[in-house]
Design an enzyme around this catalytic site. Structure first.
Site, mmCIF file in Angstrom:
data_model
loop_
_atom_site.group_PDB
_atom_site.id
_atom_site.type_symbol
_atom_site.label_atom_id
_atom_site.label_comp_id
_atom_site.label_asym_id
_atom_site.label_seq_id
_atom_site.Cartn_x
_atom_site.Cartn_y
_atom_site.Cartn_z
ATOM 1 N N GLU A 1 11.280 -7.192 -11.271
ATOM 2 C CA GLU A 1 10.324 -7.095 -10.170
ATOM 3 C C GLU A 1 9.365 -8.277 -10.208
ATOM 4 O O GLU A 1 8.260 -8.168 -10.767
ATOM 5 C CB GLU A 1 9.528 -5.799 -10.328
ATOM 6 C CG GLU A 1 10.368 -4.548 -10.175
ATOM 7 C CD GLU A 1 9.908 -3.753 -8.967
ATOM 8 O OE1 GLU A 1 10.767 -3.351 -8.182
ATOM 9 O OE2 GLU A 1 8.694 -3.580 -8.797
ATOM 10 N N HIS B 1 5.519 -0.344 -13.768
ATOM 11 C CA HIS B 1 5.441 -1.101 -12.517
ATOM 12 C C HIS B 1 4.242 -2.060 -12.593
ATOM 13 O O HIS B 1 3.202 -1.711 -13.167
ATOM 14 C CB HIS B 1 5.293 -0.144 -11.328
ATOM 15 C CG HIS B 1 5.497 -0.814 -10.015
ATOM 16 N ND1 HIS B 1 4.538 -1.606 -9.448
ATOM 17 C CD2 HIS B 1 6.568 -0.848 -9.175
ATOM 18 C CE1 HIS B 1 4.995 -2.098 -8.302
ATOM 19 N NE2 HIS B 1 6.236 -1.639 -8.116
ATOM 20 N N GLY C 1 8.083 -1.069 0.570
ATOM 21 C CA GLY C 1 7.732 -1.028 1.994
ATOM 22 C C GLY C 1 8.847 -0.537 2.905
ATOM 23 O O GLY C 1 8.614 0.311 3.777
#
Ligand code: PGA
Length: 223
Positions: free
Chosen positions: A149, A92, A207
């Site tokens: 991402e 990530h 989120g």
């Protein structure tokens, strides 16, 4: 092709909130419409596994690139398997940024994960796409999942448009094979998730996965 929805809680929640989330979501979706994978912080893995039905999957948010040994603080792939995880998120951009992980580290993590029988979810962004794929070149990634991402879209509300996502998904699949699942992650919420499912294999959600209500709304759109 299988589709996936991943809830990445990052460094949020303690036991009570995690229990509440799992109880609410599993009551509402005992059998989710897509493969839902919950990635809690390590200390919550067993609680989440024990609270969610088996059709819900769980993932680590990271794994050590080392097998067991004298690596203080490390969590190995075997630990994750022992906790009931089937997946692990690796590489990530927050790991790259705050913990200085490199593409070689990520390749080591993917290798340890696969040896232990975990499916790696390999996060990738265009600036280091080639470098990361080169570092993974010696590995059989036929069981791996990728997640595109884009840094500018993570936690910012600035979603990447579906056309761009489609072109990056195609670029990854040209290198890894047409069957490779590629997800998108970056400010996905209930208003955008359905569109992303038309151009890729699902979504990695930060989120909007935190509140039971917002994640429920997101699953409801996919029904
Ligand atoms: P976000 O996070 O949904 O909060 O943008 C996505 C991610 O980091 O994977």
């Amino acid at each position: 092709m299988q589709t996936y929805l991943i809830a990445n809680w990052k460094a949020h929640k303690t036991k009570h909130a995690a229990q509440q989330w799992c109880t609410e979501l599993s009551a509402r979706y005992p059998i989710p419409p897509v493969r839902v994978i919950v990635a809690p912080p390590f200390p919550l893995l067993s609680l989440v596994r024990a609270t969610l039905p088996q059709v819900w999957s769980i993932a680590g948010q990271d794994v050590s690139q080392f097998a067991q040994g004298a690596y203080t603080g490390a969590v190995t792939a075997d630990h994750l398997v022992d906790m009931g995880a089937q997946y692990v998120v690796v590489g990530h951009s927050e790991r790259r940024h705050y913990f200085h992980e490199t593409s070689a580290d990520v390749a080591g993590k993917v290798e340890r994960a696969q040896e232990a029988g975990l499916t790696p979810v390999i996060c990738i962004d265009t600036p280091y796409l080639d470098e990361q794929l080169a570092a993974l070149a010696s590995q059989d990634l036929s069981k791996g999942i990728f997640a595109y991402e884009p840094l500018a879209s993570i936690g910012t509300g600035n979603r990447t448009d579906a056309g761009t996502v489609r072109s990056v998904v195609d670029a990854i699949r040209q290198r890894t094979g047409a069957e490779t699942p590629v997800l998108y992650g970056g400010s996905v919420d209930a208003s955008s998730v359905a569109e992303y499912f038309t151009v890729c294999s699902g979504a990695l959600v930060g989120g909007a996965s935190l509140e039971p209500s917002s994640f429920s709304e997101l699953i409801a759109v996919l029904k």
